[in-house]
Design a protein around this motif. Structure first.
Motif, PDB file in Angstrom:
ATOM      1  N   UNK A 198       7.211   6.735   0.934  1.00  0.00           N
ATOM      2  CA  UNK A 198       8.264   6.376  -0.023  1.00  0.00           C
ATOM      3  C   UNK A 198       8.214   7.167  -1.322  1.00  0.00           C
ATOM      4  N   UNK A 199       7.012   7.610  -1.705  1.00  0.00           N
ATOM      5  CA  UNK A 199       6.855   8.206  -3.040  1.00  0.00           C
ATOM      6  C   UNK A 199       6.173   9.574  -2.967  1.00  0.00           C
ATOM      7  N   UNK A 200       6.927  10.607  -3.337  1.00  0.00           N
ATOM      8  CA  UNK A 200       6.391  11.971  -3.327  1.00  0.00           C
ATOM      9  C   UNK A 200       5.424  12.230  -4.480  1.00  0.00           C
ATOM     10  N   UNK A 201       5.415  11.335  -5.460  1.00  0.00           N
ATOM     11  CA  UNK A 201       4.527  11.524  -6.619  1.00  0.00           C
ATOM     12  C   UNK A 201       3.156  10.895  -6.412  1.00  0.00           C
ATOM     13  N   UNK A 202       2.890  10.392  -5.207  1.00  0.00           N
ATOM     14  CA  UNK A 202       1.631   9.688  -4.926  1.00  0.00           C
ATOM     15  C   UNK A 202       0.637  10.564  -4.159  1.00  0.00           C
ATOM     16  N   UNK A 230       9.917   7.835 -11.672  1.00  0.00           N
ATOM     17  CA  UNK A 230      11.121   7.953 -12.505  1.00  0.00           C
ATOM     18  C   UNK A 230      10.885   8.841 -13.721  1.00  0.00           C
ATOM     19  N   UNK A 231       9.621   8.894 -14.171  1.00  0.00           N
ATOM     20  CA  UNK A 231       9.286   9.717 -15.335  1.00  0.00           C
ATOM     21  C   UNK A 231       8.626  11.044 -14.902  1.00  0.00           C
ATOM     22  N   UNK A 232       8.672  11.324 -13.600  1.00  0.00           N
ATOM     23  CA  UNK A 232       8.106  12.566 -13.026  1.00  0.00           C
ATOM     24  C   UNK A 232       6.610  12.702 -13.313  1.00  0.00           C
ATOM     25  N   UNK A 233       5.908  11.576 -13.171  1.00  0.00           N
ATOM     26  CA  UNK A 233       4.447  11.549 -13.345  1.00  0.00           C
ATOM     27  C   UNK A 233       3.804  11.425 -11.969  1.00  0.00           C
ATOM     28  N   UNK A 234       2.860  12.307 -11.684  1.00  0.00           N
ATOM     29  CA  UNK A 234       2.112  12.224 -10.431  1.00  0.00           C
ATOM     30  C   UNK A 234       1.003  11.184 -10.577  1.00  0.00           C
ATOM     31  N   UNK A 235       0.864  10.320  -9.582  1.00  0.00           N
ATOM     32  CA  UNK A 235      -0.160   9.266  -9.609  1.00  0.00           C
ATOM     33  C   UNK A 235      -1.211   9.559  -8.539  1.00  0.00           C
ATOM     34  N   UNK A 236      -2.469   9.686  -8.973  1.00  0.00           N
ATOM     35  CA  UNK A 236      -3.591   9.865  -8.050  1.00  0.00           C
ATOM     36  C   UNK A 236      -4.360   8.556  -7.996  1.00  0.00           C
ATOM     37  N   UNK A 237      -4.439   7.956  -6.825  1.00  0.00           N
ATOM     38  CA  UNK A 237      -5.203   6.712  -6.663  1.00  0.00           C
ATOM     39  C   UNK A 237      -6.430   7.004  -5.796  1.00  0.00           C
ATOM     40  N   UNK A 238      -7.584   6.849  -6.420  1.00  0.00           N
ATOM     41  CA  UNK A 238      -8.854   7.141  -5.779  1.00  0.00           C
ATOM     42  C   UNK A 238      -9.364   5.867  -5.102  1.00  0.00           C
ATOM     43  N   UNK A 239      -9.428   5.899  -3.763  1.00  0.00           N
ATOM     44  CA  UNK A 239      -9.873   4.740  -2.986  1.00  0.00           C
ATOM     45  C   UNK A 239     -11.265   4.973  -2.392  1.00  0.00           C
ATOM     46  N   UNK A 240     -12.133   5.626  -3.170  1.00  0.00           N
ATOM     47  CA  UNK A 240     -13.466   6.006  -2.673  1.00  0.00           C
ATOM     48  C   UNK A 240     -14.276   4.833  -2.144  1.00  0.00           C
ATOM     49  N   UNK A 241     -14.092   3.637  -2.734  1.00  0.00           N
ATOM     50  CA  UNK A 241     -14.917   2.480  -2.346  1.00  0.00           C
ATOM     51  C   UNK A 241     -14.137   1.419  -1.574  1.00  0.00           C
ATOM     52  N   UNK A 242     -12.895   1.706  -1.261  1.00  0.00           N
ATOM     53  CA  UNK A 242     -12.026   0.684  -0.667  1.00  0.00           C
ATOM     54  C   UNK A 242     -12.464   0.277   0.743  1.00  0.00           C
ATOM     55  N   UNK A 243     -13.122   1.178   1.467  1.00  0.00           N
ATOM     56  CA  UNK A 243     -13.498   0.881   2.850  1.00  0.00           C
ATOM     57  C   UNK A 243     -14.674  -0.085   2.968  1.00  0.00           C
ATOM     58  N   UNK A 244     -15.297  -0.421   1.846  1.00  0.00           N
ATOM     59  CA  UNK A 244     -16.342  -1.444   1.866  1.00  0.00           C
ATOM     60  C   UNK A 244     -15.740  -2.853   1.916  1.00  0.00           C
ATOM     61  N   UNK A 245     -14.463  -2.969   1.587  1.00  0.00           N
ATOM     62  CA  UNK A 245     -13.816  -4.281   1.521  1.00  0.00           C
ATOM     63  C   UNK A 245     -13.584  -4.864   2.908  1.00  0.00           C
ATOM     64  N   UNK A 246     -13.561  -6.186   2.983  1.00  0.00           N
ATOM     65  CA  UNK A 246     -13.309  -6.852   4.262  1.00  0.00           C
ATOM     66  C   UNK A 246     -11.901  -6.563   4.762  1.00  0.00           C
ATOM     67  N   UNK A 247     -10.929  -6.486   3.832  1.00  0.00           N
ATOM     68  CA  UNK A 247      -9.530  -6.231   4.191  1.00  0.00           C
ATOM     69  C   UNK A 247      -8.959  -5.086   3.335  1.00  0.00           C
ATOM     70  N   UNK A 248      -9.383  -3.862   3.579  1.00  0.00           N
ATOM     71  CA  UNK A 248      -8.944  -2.745   2.735  1.00  0.00           C
ATOM     72  C   UNK A 248      -7.439  -2.508   2.735  1.00  0.00           C
ATOM     73  N   UNK A 249      -6.750  -2.873   3.820  1.00  0.00           N
ATOM     74  CA  UNK A 249      -5.306  -2.597   3.920  1.00  0.00           C
ATOM     75  C   UNK A 249      -4.492  -3.336   2.858  1.00  0.00           C
ATOM     76  N   UNK A 298      -4.577  12.533   0.743  1.00  0.00           N
ATOM     77  CA  UNK A 298      -3.355  12.289   1.508  1.00  0.00           C
ATOM     78  C   UNK A 298      -2.187  12.450   0.538  1.00  0.00           C
ATOM     79  N   UNK A 299      -1.222  13.287   0.902  1.00  0.00           N
ATOM     80  CA  UNK A 299      -0.127  13.560  -0.015  1.00  0.00           C
ATOM     81  C   UNK A 299       1.082  14.070   0.753  1.00  0.00           C
ATOM     82  N   UNK A 300       2.108  14.569   0.034  1.00  0.00           N
ATOM     83  CA  UNK A 300       3.277  15.118   0.718  1.00  0.00           C
ATOM     84  C   UNK A 300       3.004  16.540   1.219  1.00  0.00           C
ATOM     85  N   UNK A 301       3.807  17.006   2.157  1.00  0.00           N
ATOM     86  CA  UNK A 301       3.590  18.315   2.793  1.00  0.00           C
ATOM     87  C   UNK A 301       3.552  19.463   1.791  1.00  0.00           C
TER      88      UNK A 301
END
Length: 366
Positions: free
Chosen positions: A206-210, A177-196, A231-234
């Motif tokens: 749903x979100x082009x700013x992600x 809504x504020x036209x801010x791009x959000x970068x979420x770094x999941x570098x360590x997420x695959x070590x988790x038992x339930x990463x999803x 992973x991002x929009x085209x």
């Protein structure tokens, strides 16, 4: 000249300072899977050494297709990189933000990448009295229209604090809504038992700013190969590809990636075994560290443990120096913005290696 890129894994430096051979050092400073790389990868590299005479595939097109299939995306929504760190700098270059928000403490390359394009940095301070947990409501309230870009690391490095994806959606929405791009770094997420449960990949539609960053080097123990992706929009995917070195990802990294993302029982077995062994050793190391007097040990979530030394007789630099003399390397966290000389981070290693570290710490602290 000051080295701005302060990270773990400085084996050559420690070996030279302490008259050690690099192979004698047990490296707790770099958060890499202690099982080492899958045999399928090392064997494929050994069997394809002659390919060193050829250029790698431009923009890793074959690997992009496999990654896209894995995440149920289009290849145009995937950008393969020479490690996730390269993509952080590439994003800064292409997005060219004026003002960037980063957590403090967090992975330093977000700040350095933003500064490399002249961006102003706004810090969102994670508080020690709250165990460095991110207050999402406070963060949402601090978003302002001056901001162009927000970096988040989940789980956070070095604190290991973790946030479920469902709780992050409102932040992404408010940023949009504020036209801010959000970068979420999941570098360590695959070590988790339930990463999803924690990954925001499903929000990309749903979100082009992600933008979601992924790293292959940690779980698969291939940091020297350098392999990550965004992973991002085209539209942004095309911009990122059209403004970069087309051969930034080398042939062997592409080969490793294709092995990882093809339907492969050996890789599935390796991932399952890694998660089980790391979870077991993480629990063991955490419980044993808690028994050491004057250490505040934070609850770990992935393959590293964050520790506060402030109640002890050691500061991080002194402890690192003492352990280095015994061929043990830990991460001094005083270079993280928002931390001081009282914090260290240790990777989860094998039982034998963990016990060597524990024995030395018990000797120093008791």
């Amino acid at each position: 000249m000051e080295d701005l890129h302060q990270h773990g894994g400085k084996l050559l430096e420690i070996a030279a300072q302490n008259n050690l051979k690099t192979e004698a050092i047990i490296d707790f400073s770099a958060n890499i899977n202690f099982l080492g790389p899958p045999a399928a990868i090392t064997e494929a590299i050994a069997n394809n050494l002659k390919q060193i005479k050829n250029y790698p595939e431009i923009n890793s097109k074959g690997l992009k297709k496999l990654i896209a299939q894995k995440h149920q995306l289009e290849p145009e929504e995937v950008v393969v990189a020479n490690g996730a760190a390269e993509m952080i700098y590439q994003l800064a270059k292409v997005l060219n933000p004026n003002k960037v928000m980063v957590m403090a403490p967090t992975f330093s390359e977000y700040e350095l990448a933003a500064k490399s394009v002249g961006a102003q940095i706004e810090y969102f301070h994670l508080k020690a009295e709250s165990d460095f947990k991110l207050d999402l409501k406070e963060l949402e309230a601090s978003l302002n229209k001056e901001l162009d870009l927000l970096f988040l690391c989940n789980p956070n490095n070095p604190t290991a604090q973790l946030i479920k994806a469902a709780k992050l959606e409102n932040l992404i929405k408010k940023a949009a809504q504020k036209e801010i791009t959000v970068v979420i770094d999941e570098a360590f997420i695959d070590f988790l038992a339930q990463p999803k449960i924690y990954s925001v990949v499903n929000f990309l539609a749903k979100y082009d700013n992600l933008i979601v960053l992924k790293s292959m080097t940690k779980l698969f123990a291939i940091p020297a190969l350098r392999l990550g992706y965004a992973l991002t929009n085209r539209e942004l995917g095309h911009k990122l590809e059209n403004n970069r070195d087309p051969w930034s990802v080398n042939y062997f990294a592409q080969l490793a990636g294709e092995i990882i993302f093809k339907e492969n029982k050996e890789i599935e077995k390796y991932i399952k075994k890694s998660k089980q062994k790391i979870a077991r050793e993480r629990k063991y190391l955490y419980q044993k560290l808690q028994q050491i007097k004057d250490l505040k040990v934070y609850q770990p979530t992935t393959n590293y443990i964050f520790i506060d030394l402030s109640a002890s007789k050691y500061q991080a630099a002194k402890l690192r120096q003492k352990l280095a003399k015994s061929a043990l390397l830990i991460r001094n966290c005083d270079s993280y913005h928002g931390l001081n000389e009282n914090y260290i981070r240790v990777a989860v290693k094998s039982r034998k290696e963990n016990n060597i570290l524990l024995a030395k710490l018990n000797k120093l602290f008791n």
